[in-house]
Design an enzyme around this catalytic site. Structure first.
Site, mmCIF file in Angstrom:
data_model
loop_
_atom_site.group_PDB
_atom_site.id
_atom_site.type_symbol
_atom_site.label_atom_id
_atom_site.label_comp_id
_atom_site.label_asym_id
_atom_site.label_seq_id
_atom_site.Cartn_x
_atom_site.Cartn_y
_atom_site.Cartn_z
ATOM 1 N N ALA A 83 1.131 2.300 -13.895
ATOM 2 C CA ALA A 83 1.863 3.552 -14.105
ATOM 3 C C ALA A 83 2.955 3.418 -15.161
ATOM 4 O O ALA A 83 3.513 4.421 -15.598
ATOM 5 C CB ALA A 83 2.486 4.020 -12.792
ATOM 6 N N MET A 84 3.248 2.197 -15.587
ATOM 7 C CA MET A 84 4.282 1.972 -16.608
ATOM 8 C C MET A 84 3.737 2.386 -17.970
ATOM 9 O O MET A 84 2.732 1.860 -18.433
ATOM 10 C CB MET A 84 4.651 0.482 -16.619
ATOM 11 C CG MET A 84 5.432 0.007 -17.807
ATOM 12 S SD MET A 84 7.169 0.231 -17.610
ATOM 13 C CE MET A 84 7.717 -0.453 -19.179
#
Length: 116
Positions: A83-84
């Site tokens: 998700a980064m």
């Protein structure tokens, strides 16, 4: 079912939920730049205005106090992971990225606030 597969599915599912919760046009905040150099004013400012938005609120893992290798931090910031999001040079220049990688690698986990 293999626990490793379940763990990976749970991690992917959590990353997907976070990604879907973000607006499609979400972008990093405008940086607090230091004069004409194009660099962030300090690693602390970069941390507070960009990294801490996720890494101190439970969206992303806490990074401070883990002695992560600077090369690893640089790679994840530039390329993203789960998700980064990836942060391009236009968001974080190389000098500032090097500074924040050193900041994260050498930081200590802050003490929890005293409960009253």
């Amino acid at each position: 079912m293999n626990l490793s597969i379940l763990s990976k599915c749970a991690t992917f599912g959590a990353a997907l939920v976070v990604a879907l919760a973000l607006p499609a046009d979400a972008a990093p905040p405008a940086p607090a730049r230091n004069g004409q150099s194009g660099q962030w004013a300090s690693p602390q400012v970069l941390w507070e205005q960009t990294c801490a938005r996720c890494h101190t609120t439970g969206v992303g893992p806490e990074l401070r106090g883990r002695a992560l290798p600077q090369e690893y931090v640089v790679s994840v910031v530039r390329n993203g992971m789960l998700a980064m999001p990836a942060f391009p040079h236009s968001a974080i220049d190389d000098a500032s990225l090097s500074d924040i990688a050193r900041f994260v690698s050498t930081s200590r986990l802050p003490k929890p606030a005293a409960k009253h």
